[in-house]
Design an enzyme around this catalytic site. Structure first.
Site: not given
Ligand code: AMP
Length: 217
Positions: A14, A88, A127, A161, A172
């Site tokens: 994404k 989400r 990654r 990360r 996740r």
């Molecule tokens: P991402 O970079 O999108 O993989 O997000 C990393 C982490 O941020 C996720 O595993 C969640 O802990 C938190 N997070 C990001 N976006 C959301 C969302 N829309 N709702 C809830 N938690 C989020």
């Protein structure tokens, strides 16, 4: 101009596709994950609150992420918004619909990026990124030419990360299947879902997204 959601599990690509759309179509990427990581590194109270939740791979509260999106939506975007990692949950999807109404915008397309789970594990656990320019690498499939040095900007600040490890990834994925995957049916029923093969070559994925965007306009 179009507003789109990129929907898919962690590691589906994404962020990579969002960055491309930003440079090719002057769209603006709204990644709640990036916003939360910024809050964390700025040392804000909210950042502090979410750090442990994120490290475990669980979702932060709807209230926090909806607040982050609300702030950014009012700033507008010439080419439209790319929602990356948001919504989400169904509550977030409903909140987004209300927010779009409030700012007089509509959601044009939802792109589901399909990737099988085994591929996600490989993608995520290898990654790493350049902390200076954001270039993305992978231990096996895309290593840097010189170990530890960014091919793009020459920086030596490589980062991984905190949640790109096998344990957090399992959580996740579980969060994705329990709370986020129902959005696929939700947007299908709304008539705006397009599914693309997230395992295809990056250019092929980009072309599929482009054609979904053009037919939504
Ligand atoms: P991402 O970079 O999108 O993989 O997000 C990393 C982490 O941020 C996720 O595993 C969640 O802990 C938190 N997070 C990001 N976006 C959301 C969302 N829309 N709702 C809830 N938690 C989020």
């Amino acid at each position: 101009m179009a507003n789109i959601i990129l929907l898919g599990p962690p590691g589906a690509g994404k962020g990579t596709q969002a960055k491309r759309l930003e440079s090719e179509r002057r769209m603006v990427q709204l990644s709640t994950g990036d916003m939360l990581r910024e809050a964390k590194s700025s040392g804000s109270e909210m950042g502090h609150k979410v750090a442990a939740v994120m490290a475990r791979g669980e979702l932060v509260t709807d209230e926090i992420v909806i607040g982050l999106i609300r702030e950014r939506l009012t700033e507008g975007a010439e080419g439209g918004f790319i929602f990356d990692g948001f919504p989400r949950t169904l509550a977030q999807a409903d909140a987004l619909a209300d927010l779009m109404d409030e700012v007089g915008q509509r959601l044009d397309a939802v792109i589901e990026m399909q990737v099988d789970d085994a591929a996600l594990v490989v993608r995520i656990t290898g990654r790493f990124t350049c902390g200076n320019c954001g270039a993305v690498y992978h231990d096996e499939t895309k290593p840097t030419l010189t170990p530890g040095v960014c091919d793009v900007c020459g920086s030596g600040q490589m980062q991984r990360r905190a949640d790109d490890n096998a344990d957090a990834l399992r959580t996740r994925l579980m969060e994705y299947y329990k709370k986020t995957s129902p959005l696929i049916g939700y947007y299908y029923a709304k008539g705006c879902l397009t599914s693309v093969d997230g395992l295809a070559e990056m250019d092929v994925v980009a072309a599929s997204i482009a054609s979904a965007l053009d037919s939504a306009n």
